[in-house]
Design a protein around this motif. Structure first.
Motif, short mmCIF file in Angstrom:
data_model
loop_
_atom_site.label_atom_id
_atom_site.label_comp_id
_atom_site.label_asym_id
_atom_site.label_seq_id
_atom_site.Cartn_x
_atom_site.Cartn_y
_atom_site.Cartn_z
N LEU A 1 -6.45 0.46 5.57
CA LEU A 1 -4.33 0.50 5.16
C LEU A 1 -4.00 1.97 4.32
O LEU A 1 -2.58 1.75 4.69
N PHE B 1 -3.12 -5.44 8.24
CA PHE B 1 -3.78 -5.84 7.27
C PHE B 1 -4.63 -7.25 8.41
O PHE B 1 -5.61 -7.10 8.10
N LEU C 1 -8.01 -6.41 10.01
CA LEU C 1 -9.23 -5.77 9.56
C LEU C 1 -9.59 -7.31 8.95
O LEU C 1 -10.27 -7.49 9.34
N LEU D 1 -10.78 -1.71 3.41
CA LEU D 1 -9.33 -1.43 3.01
C LEU D 1 -8.83 0.03 3.29
O LEU D 1 -7.51 1.19 2.96
N SER D 2 -9.57 1.30 3.39
CA SER D 2 -9.41 2.92 3.53
C SER D 2 -8.26 2.72 4.73
O SER D 2 -7.50 3.77 4.73
N PHE E 1 0.86 -0.87 0.01
CA PHE E 1 -0.24 -0.07 -0.13
C PHE E 1 1.02 1.29 0.36
O PHE E 1 0.50 2.74 -0.42
N THR F 1 -13.87 -2.25 10.27
CA THR F 1 -13.89 -2.92 9.31
C THR F 1 -15.74 -4.09 9.80
O THR F 1 -16.02 -4.90 8.81
#
Length: 465
Positions: A403, A410, A413, A400-401, A274, A361
């Motif tokens: 990250l 990760f 999440l 994912l925002s 990322f 999440t």
């Protein structure tokens, strides 16, 4: 061996990739089975891996061509030789509408239906079977099969192959990031296959449901609870399986996370990935989705719907939905306090807050998952999967925002998603204990616009919380 080398060694050999493309093309074209298999996703992935390994394009297209011909040919032979038996066997015995859809398509386009049907998703695995049942001349079918496969194979192979040939050269990814990207794509493909097949199997019309029901009825200890649950309709097998799998996975994943004093090696790979793609645009998009998923964003999203439920006096829906969101919030607070995992980066507005599990999440999973379940219950059976795929498309960028803005690992999440699924399963099990009235009529266009206006105001005007 380093993780990157290990992941790279898992990439299939050229020969195995060609076999995979052939088998995927065959199964994707096979009668009825193709409806349950995400063939486009699988073929694109296999073709991308083949392009990355510089496998000759002619061999790849040839494998897809042969697989497509074999799949349609087997379907035609099945319908031609076993016309009566096919309609009495699962799954057509449970889904006669599939056969009806294919028959209408065949009657409309006649001989051309085999050629055209190859490129029309909803009828692609049905048309060859119907053509056989309608006694299309074998010679006519063979020509239509060969010519359509000759166009279908390159059309499906070339995009993935081009992606595989160019992504490494243009992105110039370091070897470790390349392996991380490959493993993430592989995980998404596996989840897509499990979702496409397993979602139907756990319903009353699925074979898995019938096998489990038949087995339980033979066990005295389990027969009575099963019959008690059956009195209100379908046994909520999908929710039960979701609870067992999600709870077990959450427990195992949490043990893995707390066994490491720092981030997992996977976390570092994904963080590097990322970081590599970081730009002003990606940060702006990620920050916007992060704001949508925080407390004010969730309130903005749900407020119009909550008001509608209040005015409609649907206290049961409101209590289940609100109770689930409160429960997941309390569980997140407890989890962060117990595990105390530091964040990769802690901005001022998150000072004193810990990382595991990801509240964004888990909240997104609960909100969108329950919305999908309630909406799916109002849809025809063959259209319900759209509700879940839309929920997944909304949940994924919100997760994912975290990250992108760099405030979660990760593994946070993953833990948050599993926690959200546990809460969803428990809520649905309670909801399904008794029959519920329909949510119709629902003024969803007006409510959706109201949510969009509120969430736009939240993203543009208010700071993150």
């Amino acid at each position: 061996m380093p993780l990157a080398d290990t992941l790279h060694s898992l990439t299939p050999s050229p020969g195995l990739l060609l076999c995979l493309v052939l088998v995927i093309s065959l199964v994707e074209s096979l009668a009825l089975v193709g409806l349950l298999v995400p063939g486009v996703v699988l073929i694109t992935t296999a073709a991308s891996l083949a392009g990355h390994q510089d496998i000759a394009l002619a061999w790849l297209i040839g494998a897809a061509f042969l697989g497509a011909i074999a799949g349609d040919g087997l379907s035609f032979a099945l319908g031609f030789k076993h016309r009566e038996q096919v309609t009495q066997r699962w799954p057509l015995s449970q889904h006669p509408e599939w056969l009806g859809r294919g028959a209408r398509f065949f009657e409309r386009y006649g001989v051309s239906s085999v050629f055209i049907g190859r490129f029309v998703g909803p009828v692609r695995p049905i048309i060859p079977l119907v053509a056989g049942m309608m006694r299309m001349p074998p010679r006519t079918f063979i020509w239509a099969n060969i010519t359509s496969a000759a166009l279908w194979a390159p059309a499906y192979i070339l995009p993935g192959y081009l992606l595989g040939r160019t992504w490494q050269h243009h992105l110039n990814l370091p070897p470790g990031l390349e392996a991380a990207l490959l493993i993430l794509v592989a995980i998404m493909v596996v989840l897509a296959v499990i979702f496409s097949w397993g979602r139907h199997q756990a319903t009353r019309h699925g074979r898995l449901y019938r096998i489990i029901a038949s087995s339980i009825r033979r066990l005295p200890l389990l027969r009575r609870p099963w019959l008690a649950m059956s009195q209100t309709g379908d046994v909520p097998l999908a929710s039960l399986l979701l609870l067992v799998i999600a709870l077990g996975s959450l427990s195992g994943w949490t043990l893995l996370v707390i066994a490491h004093h720092g981030p997992l090696e996977m976390d570092l790979f994904v963080q590097d990935l990322f970081t590599y793609f970081q730009s002003d645009v990606t940060y702006l998009v990620g920050n916007s989705f992060a704001r949508i998923g925080d407390t004010l964003g969730i309130i903005a999203l749900t407020l119009p719907w909550a008001v509608w439920l209040l005015l409609s006096k649907r206290w049961d829906v409101l209590l289940h939905w609100g109770g689930a969101l409160i429960a997941v919030a309390l569980l997140n607070i407890a989890g962060k306090g117990v595990f105390g995992r530091p964040r990769p980066d802690t901005p001022d507005y998150l000072m004193g807050s810990f990382s595991y599990p990801s509240a964004h999440t888990s909240t997104a999973v609960v909100l969108c998952g329950l919305a999908a379940a309630f909406i799916a219950a109002e849809l025809p059976r063959h259209k319900r999967f759209w509700a879940y795929w839309v929920a997944l498309a909304v949940t994924l960028p919100m997760a994912l925002s975290r990250l992108v803005v760099g405030v979660h690992w990760f593994s946070d999440l993953v833990g948050g998603a599993l926690l959200g699924l546990v809460v969803c399963a428990l809520t649905l099990l309670h909801w399904q204990q008794q029959p519920r009235a329909s949510l119709r009529p629902c003024h969803w266009p007006l409510l959706s616009v109201a949510s969009l206006v509120l969430i736009s105001a939240r993203v543009g005007l208010l700071p993150p919380v």
